[in-house]
Design a protein around this motif. Sequence first.
Motif, mmCIF file in Angstrom:
data_model
loop_
_atom_site.group_PDB
_atom_site.id
_atom_site.type_symbol
_atom_site.label_atom_id
_atom_site.label_comp_id
_atom_site.label_asym_id
_atom_site.label_seq_id
_atom_site.Cartn_x
_atom_site.Cartn_y
_atom_site.Cartn_z
ATOM 1 N N MET A 1 0.838 -1.179 0.000
ATOM 2 C CA MET A 1 0.000 0.000 0.000
ATOM 3 C C MET A 1 0.883 1.243 0.000
ATOM 4 O O MET A 1 1.819 1.346 0.776
ATOM 5 N N PHE A 2 0.585 2.176 -0.869
ATOM 6 C CA PHE A 2 1.340 3.409 -0.950
ATOM 7 C C PHE A 2 0.627 4.501 -0.180
ATOM 8 O O PHE A 2 -0.584 4.644 -0.257
ATOM 9 N N LYS A 3 1.390 5.264 0.535
ATOM 10 C CA LYS A 3 0.837 6.380 1.290
ATOM 11 C C LYS A 3 1.426 7.665 0.719
ATOM 12 O O LYS A 3 2.625 7.900 0.818
ATOM 13 N N LEU A 4 0.607 8.462 0.078
ATOM 14 C CA LEU A 4 1.058 9.725 -0.472
ATOM 15 C C LEU A 4 0.697 10.841 0.494
ATOM 16 O O LEU A 4 -0.378 10.853 1.066
ATOM 17 N N ARG A 5 1.610 11.753 0.644
ATOM 18 C CA ARG A 5 1.371 12.861 1.563
ATOM 19 C C ARG A 5 1.534 14.173 0.813
ATOM 20 O O ARG A 5 2.558 14.396 0.181
ATOM 21 N N TYR A 82 10.400 4.642 -0.551
ATOM 22 C CA TYR A 82 9.687 3.429 -0.170
ATOM 23 C C TYR A 82 10.198 2.950 1.182
ATOM 24 O O TYR A 82 11.403 2.841 1.386
ATOM 25 N N GLN A 83 9.281 2.690 2.093
ATOM 26 C CA GLN A 83 9.621 2.134 3.399
ATOM 27 C C GLN A 83 9.007 0.753 3.511
ATOM 28 O O GLN A 83 7.794 0.597 3.357
ATOM 29 N N ARG A 84 9.848 -0.212 3.773
ATOM 30 C CA ARG A 84 9.345 -1.562 4.019
ATOM 31 C C ARG A 84 8.816 -1.636 5.441
ATOM 32 O O ARG A 84 9.386 -1.055 6.359
ATOM 33 N N SER A 86 9.125 -3.965 7.371
ATOM 34 C CA SER A 86 10.092 -4.684 8.199
ATOM 35 C C SER A 86 11.396 -3.907 8.408
ATOM 36 O O SER A 86 12.337 -4.420 9.003
ATOM 37 N N SER A 87 11.464 -2.658 7.939
ATOM 38 C CA SER A 87 12.704 -1.890 8.053
ATOM 39 C C SER A 87 12.951 -1.438 9.489
ATOM 40 O O SER A 87 12.049 -1.417 10.330
ATOM 41 N N VAL A 88 14.193 -1.051 9.757
ATOM 42 C CA VAL A 88 14.553 -0.538 11.080
ATOM 43 C C VAL A 88 13.732 0.701 11.414
ATOM 44 O O VAL A 88 13.295 0.889 12.543
ATOM 45 N N MET A 89 13.475 1.542 10.389
ATOM 46 C CA MET A 89 12.675 2.756 10.595
ATOM 47 C C MET A 89 11.302 2.440 11.167
ATOM 48 O O MET A 89 10.734 3.228 11.898
ATOM 49 N N ASN A 90 10.754 1.300 10.804
ATOM 50 C CA ASN A 90 9.396 0.964 11.215
ATOM 51 C C ASN A 90 9.340 -0.022 12.369
ATOM 52 O O ASN A 90 8.280 -0.537 12.690
ATOM 53 N N SER A 91 10.463 -0.263 12.995
ATOM 54 C CA SER A 91 10.458 -1.159 14.149
ATOM 55 C C SER A 91 10.473 -0.337 15.424
ATOM 56 O O SER A 91 11.039 0.746 15.469
ATOM 57 N N GLY A 92 9.866 -0.827 16.453
ATOM 58 C CA GLY A 92 9.851 -0.128 17.740
ATOM 59 C C GLY A 92 11.242 0.097 18.286
ATOM 60 O O GLY A 92 11.491 1.014 19.037
ATOM 61 N N ARG A 93 12.189 -0.747 17.860
ATOM 62 C CA ARG A 93 13.556 -0.606 18.366
ATOM 63 C C ARG A 93 14.205 0.679 17.903
ATOM 64 O O ARG A 93 15.110 1.188 18.529
#
Length: 158
Positions: A1-5, A82-84, A86-93
Amino acid sequence: MFKLRDYFKDDIFLSRDEAMRELLDDKNITSVVWNKLFRRELWDNIRFKEGAWFEDCIVMHELLYAAQRGVYCSNKRLYNYYQRSSSVMNSGRFINVKREIEAWECRLSFVEEYMPELSLKAKEKIVKLAIKGLLNADFHIGISKDEYISFFEKYGVL
């Protein structure tokens, strides 16, 4: 899913002061550098801080301030980011509210020196970050309850 801002409805030219206000609002102009084009000379005396977290936040205010003639903002999509999931950016860590607050405190120091009339906006953002961290357990990495209290005391909330 693409999120355009969409940041701005139409293309717009902002004075340096207007751009700095937008940056401190952290909505239409955000701290990330990947969605901006810069004149090369703006980087002559500005560098990312090696090893810093939220390094974009640490330099963006300097770049906008150096743009003495102002900033052109376009709503044209010229770059795909594009952000996966499962990327580090999207992990709580990845989330570390303490380090994000430290980056904003760097911005606050700059604003207090060069544009003191905008200091309150930077302080408000720091308080909002602390509240966000306090209310969301995923953001507690590297920060204690006492540190939250000290942030709130430092910025006049308690």
